[in-house]
Design a protein around this motif. Structure first.
Motif, PDB file in Angstrom:
ATOM      1  N   PRO A  25       0.809  -1.225   0.000  1.00 21.17           N
ATOM      2  CA  PRO A  25       0.000   0.000   0.000  1.00 21.17           C
ATOM      3  C   PRO A  25       0.839   1.271   0.000  1.00 21.17           C
ATOM      4  CG  PRO A  25      -0.903  -1.569   1.567  1.00 21.17           C
ATOM      5  CD  PRO A  25       0.428  -2.111   1.125  1.00 21.17           C
ATOM      6  N   GLN A  26       1.913   1.290   0.785  1.00 18.58           N
ATOM      7  CA  GLN A  26       2.742   2.489   0.850  1.00 18.58           C
ATOM      8  C   GLN A  26       3.515   2.725  -0.444  1.00 18.58           C
ATOM      9  OE1 GLN A  26       2.961   4.851   3.315  1.00 18.58           O
ATOM     10  NE2 GLN A  26       1.217   3.760   4.208  1.00 18.58           N
ATOM     11  N   ALA A  27       3.833   1.651  -1.131  1.00 21.46           N
ATOM     12  CA  ALA A  27       4.592   1.773  -2.384  1.00 21.46           C
ATOM     13  C   ALA A  27       3.685   1.867  -3.600  1.00 21.46           C
ATOM     14  CB  ALA A  27       5.538   0.573  -2.533  1.00 21.46           C
ATOM     15  N   LEU A  28       2.366   1.882  -3.401  1.00 21.84           N
ATOM     16  CA  LEU A  28       1.418   1.799  -4.513  1.00 21.84           C
ATOM     17  C   LEU A  28       1.622   2.846  -5.611  1.00 21.84           C
ATOM     18  CD1 LEU A  28      -0.917   0.256  -5.697  1.00 21.84           C
ATOM     19  CD2 LEU A  28      -2.490   1.675  -4.348  1.00 21.84           C
ATOM     20  N   PRO A  29       1.791   4.141  -5.280  1.00 23.53           N
ATOM     21  CA  PRO A  29       2.012   5.123  -6.365  1.00 23.53           C
ATOM     22  C   PRO A  29       3.231   4.780  -7.222  1.00 23.53           C
ATOM     23  CG  PRO A  29       1.490   6.250  -4.325  1.00 23.53           C
ATOM     24  CD  PRO A  29       1.696   4.815  -3.969  1.00 23.53           C
ATOM     25  N   SER A  30       4.326   4.396  -6.574  1.00 23.14           N
ATOM     26  CA  SER A  30       5.533   4.025  -7.321  1.00 23.14           C
ATOM     27  C   SER A  30       5.309   2.746  -8.115  1.00 23.14           C
ATOM     28  CB  SER A  30       6.712   3.845  -6.369  1.00 23.14           C
ATOM     29  OG  SER A  30       7.047   5.062  -5.732  1.00 23.14           O
ATOM     30  N   ILE A  57      -1.446   5.508 -22.618  1.00 25.40           N
ATOM     31  CA  ILE A  57      -1.073   4.666 -21.477  1.00 25.40           C
ATOM     32  C   ILE A  57      -0.387   5.497 -20.401  1.00 25.40           C
ATOM     33  CG2 ILE A  57       0.457   2.788 -20.744  1.00 25.40           C
ATOM     34  CD1 ILE A  57      -0.182   1.445 -23.424  1.00 25.40           C
ATOM     35  N   GLN A  58       0.503   6.405 -20.821  1.00 17.67           N
ATOM     36  CA  GLN A  58       1.193   7.263 -19.852  1.00 17.67           C
ATOM     37  C   GLN A  58       0.210   8.160 -19.118  1.00 17.67           C
ATOM     38  OE1 GLN A  58       4.830   7.274 -19.261  1.00 17.67           O
ATOM     39  NE2 GLN A  58       3.825   8.108 -17.449  1.00 17.67           N
ATOM     40  N   LEU A  59      -0.751   8.700 -19.835  1.00 13.68           N
ATOM     41  CA  LEU A  59      -1.764   9.564 -19.209  1.00 13.68           C
ATOM     42  C   LEU A  59      -2.607   8.779 -18.210  1.00 13.68           C
ATOM     43  CD1 LEU A  59      -2.951  11.669 -22.288  1.00 13.68           C
ATOM     44  CD2 LEU A  59      -1.605  12.472 -20.338  1.00 13.68           C
ATOM     45  N   ILE A  60      -2.976   7.547 -18.579  1.00 16.76           N
ATOM     46  CA  ILE A  60      -3.751   6.705 -17.664  1.00 16.76           C
ATOM     47  C   ILE A  60      -2.948   6.397 -16.404  1.00 16.76           C
ATOM     48  CG2 ILE A  60      -4.781   4.422 -17.351  1.00 16.76           C
ATOM     49  CD1 ILE A  60      -5.527   4.490 -20.330  1.00 16.76           C
ATOM     50  N   GLY A  61      -1.672   6.047 -16.587  1.00 20.35           N
ATOM     51  CA  GLY A  61      -0.808   5.758 -15.443  1.00 20.35           C
ATOM     52  C   GLY A  61      -0.619   6.960 -14.540  1.00 20.35           C
ATOM     53  N   ASP A  62      -0.371   8.128 -15.133  1.00 21.42           N
ATOM     54  CA  ASP A  62      -0.201   9.355 -14.344  1.00 21.42           C
ATOM     55  C   ASP A  62      -1.481   9.695 -13.593  1.00 21.42           C
ATOM     56  OD1 ASP A  62       2.355   9.511 -15.312  1.00 21.42           O
ATOM     57  OD2 ASP A  62       1.913  11.037 -16.820  1.00 21.42           O
ATOM     58  N   GLY A  63      -2.622   9.501 -14.268  1.00 22.44           N
ATOM     59  CA  GLY A  63      -3.901   9.774 -13.619  1.00 22.44           C
ATOM     60  C   GLY A  63      -4.143   8.848 -12.439  1.00 22.44           C
ATOM     61  N   ALA A  64      -3.778   7.582 -12.592  1.00 20.78           N
ATOM     62  CA  ALA A  64      -3.951   6.619 -11.500  1.00 20.78           C
ATOM     63  C   ALA A  64      -3.067   6.977 -10.306  1.00 20.78           C
ATOM     64  CB  ALA A  64      -3.624   5.211 -11.997  1.00 20.78           C
ATOM     65  N   VAL A  65      -1.850   7.411 -10.584  1.00 20.04           N
ATOM     66  CA  VAL A  65      -0.939   7.818  -9.495  1.00 20.04           C
ATOM     67  C   VAL A  65      -1.505   9.017  -8.750  1.00 20.04           C
ATOM     68  CG1 VAL A  65       1.329   8.798  -8.977  1.00 20.04           C
ATOM     69  CG2 VAL A  65       1.136   6.892 -10.577  1.00 20.04           C
ATOM     70  N   ARG A  66      -2.008  10.012  -9.486  1.00 13.56           N
ATOM     71  CA  ARG A  66      -2.590  11.200  -8.839  1.00 13.56           C
ATOM     72  C   ARG A  66      -3.823  10.831  -8.018  1.00 13.56           C
ATOM     73  NH1 ARG A  66      -1.163  13.694 -13.836  1.00 13.56           N
ATOM     74  NH2 ARG A  66      -3.256  13.313 -14.639  1.00 13.56           N
ATOM     75  N   ALA A  85      -2.670   9.176  -4.811  1.00 16.11           N
ATOM     76  CA  ALA A  85      -2.081  10.188  -3.935  1.00 16.11           C
ATOM     77  C   ALA A  85      -3.168  11.068  -3.307  1.00 16.11           C
ATOM     78  CB  ALA A  85      -1.090  11.036  -4.721  1.00 16.11           C
ATOM     79  N   ARG A  86      -4.200  11.408  -4.088  1.00 15.52           N
ATOM     80  CA  ARG A  86      -5.282  12.245  -3.578  1.00 15.52           C
ATOM     81  C   ARG A  86      -6.086  11.506  -2.498  1.00 15.52           C
ATOM     82  NH1 ARG A  86      -8.074  12.804  -8.032  1.00 15.52           N
ATOM     83  NH2 ARG A  86      -6.591  14.332  -8.851  1.00 15.52           N
ATOM     84  N   ARG A  87      -6.358  10.249  -2.735  1.00 18.42           N
ATOM     85  CA  ARG A  87      -7.099   9.462  -1.741  1.00 18.42           C
ATOM     86  C   ARG A  87      -6.293   9.296  -0.468  1.00 18.42           C
ATOM     87  NH1 ARG A  87     -10.115   4.501  -5.024  1.00 18.42           N
ATOM     88  NH2 ARG A  87     -11.653   5.811  -6.111  1.00 18.42           N
ATOM     89  N   ARG A 138      -4.135  11.430   0.735  1.00 17.89           N
ATOM     90  CA  ARG A 138      -4.155  12.703   1.475  1.00 17.89           C
ATOM     91  C   ARG A 138      -5.468  12.900   2.202  1.00 17.89           C
ATOM     92  NH1 ARG A 138      -1.527  14.735  -3.232  1.00 17.89           N
ATOM     93  NH2 ARG A 138      -3.534  15.498  -4.009  1.00 17.89           N
ATOM     94  N   THR A 139      -6.574  12.463   1.604  1.00 15.10           N
ATOM     95  CA  THR A 139      -7.878  12.659   2.235  1.00 15.10           C
ATOM     96  C   THR A 139      -8.111  11.730   3.413  1.00 15.10           C
ATOM     97  OG1 THR A 139      -8.890  11.101   0.652  1.00 15.10           O
ATOM     98  CG2 THR A 139      -8.937  13.451   0.090  1.00 15.10           C
ATOM     99  N   THR A 140      -7.342  10.633   3.471  1.00 12.42           N
ATOM    100  CA  THR A 140      -7.519   9.686   4.577  1.00 12.42           C
ATOM    101  C   THR A 140      -6.583   9.965   5.732  1.00 12.42           C
ATOM    102  OG1 THR A 140      -5.985   8.144   3.484  1.00 12.42           O
ATOM    103  CG2 THR A 140      -8.349   7.837   3.088  1.00 12.42           C
ATOM    104  N   ILE A 141      -5.643  10.889   5.503  1.00  8.42           N
ATOM    105  CA  ILE A 141      -4.685  11.225   6.593  1.00  8.42           C
ATOM    106  C   ILE A 141      -5.328  12.222   7.556  1.00  8.42           C
ATOM    107  CG2 ILE A 141      -2.472  12.329   7.110  1.00  8.42           C
ATOM    108  CD1 ILE A 141      -1.423  11.249   4.491  1.00  8.42           C
TER     109      ILE A 141
END
Length: 223
Positions: free
Chosen positions: A141-146, A204-213, A216-218, A220-223
């Motif tokens: 979970p902690q490494a998920l964005p990477s 594909i790059q746009l989809i990947g970048d969108g998934a990372v964002r 990351a947004r989720r 931040r909202t759970t912290i």
């Protein structure tokens, strides 16, 4: 070649390329993810420290990464034929594509997991968390964005690999570019094929970048 003649060729080439890339990416993630985590766990100071196993797996991964894909593709013809029954066609190409990408993805996973704060791991350990629990609840979970970025990068690499595979009977856009663009000296067909590959990679790059964002947004909202 007119557009009406190019369109069915490009459509079939795109379908074959996406088919090869999708399934080889699935196999790559299923094998490469645990392999990358294993490299971290068995390293010095890891939760499953095992120097011998770590070095053996590391050597295998390094050898896989060092081989040029076109050479690996040819070397794996007997293995591919044994698995699939042939070494020609989109389905057959999934085997060398996955074998070529697994070591690459495993190293990306290793790097992503190493970036996780070790203090979180120690906290879960102090509460009696088992190694599988630490992997599922902390490391992944902690490494998920990477990890998502790693998957995106690997898929893009697989698209490049699939284009090379097309030169030796793998079908896809690479095969169409060689057969109808290069061998028939049709520069327009070649340019359209290249443009189509660029579009696929960009999407594909746009989809990947969108998934990372999104992740990351989720977070931040759970912290």
């Amino acid at each position: 070649m007119t557009w009406s003649e190019m369109q069915p060729l490009l459509t079939q080439g795109t379908i074959d390329t996406l088919y090869m890339v999708l399934w080889s990416a699935v196999v790559t993630v299923l094998v490469g993810l645990p392999l990358g985590v294993l490299l971290v766990l068995t390293d010095k100071g890891g939760l499953l420290q095992n120097t011998l196993l770590n070095k053996v797996v590391g050597v295998i991964v390094n050898i896989g990464r060092s081989l040029p894909f076109i050479i690996l593709l040819i070397a794996l013809i007997p293995f591919t034929t044994w698995i699939v029954g042939t070494f020609i066609g989109p389905t057959a190409m999934i085997v060398p594509l996955a074998v070529g990408a697994i070591p690459f993805f495993a190293r990306l996973v290793e790097t992503a997991v190493r970036e996780v704060d070790h203090g979180l791991v120690e906290a879960v350990q102090s509460m009696g968390g088992s190694i599988p629990t630490i992997v599922r609840k902390v490391l992944l979970p902690q490494a998920l964005p990477s990890l998502i970025s790693s998957v995106t990068t690997t898929v893009i690499v697989l698209i490049g690999y699939s284009a090379m595979a097309g030169a030796v009977g793998g079908e896809g856009l690479g095969s169409k570019a060689v057969t109808y663009g290069f061998q028939r000296f049709d520069n327009r067909f070649m340019l359209v094929t290249v443009a189509l590959l660029i579009v696929i990679v960009t999407v594909i790059q746009l989809i990947g970048d969108g998934a990372v964002r999104l992740v990351a947004r989720r977070r931040r909202t759970t912290i």
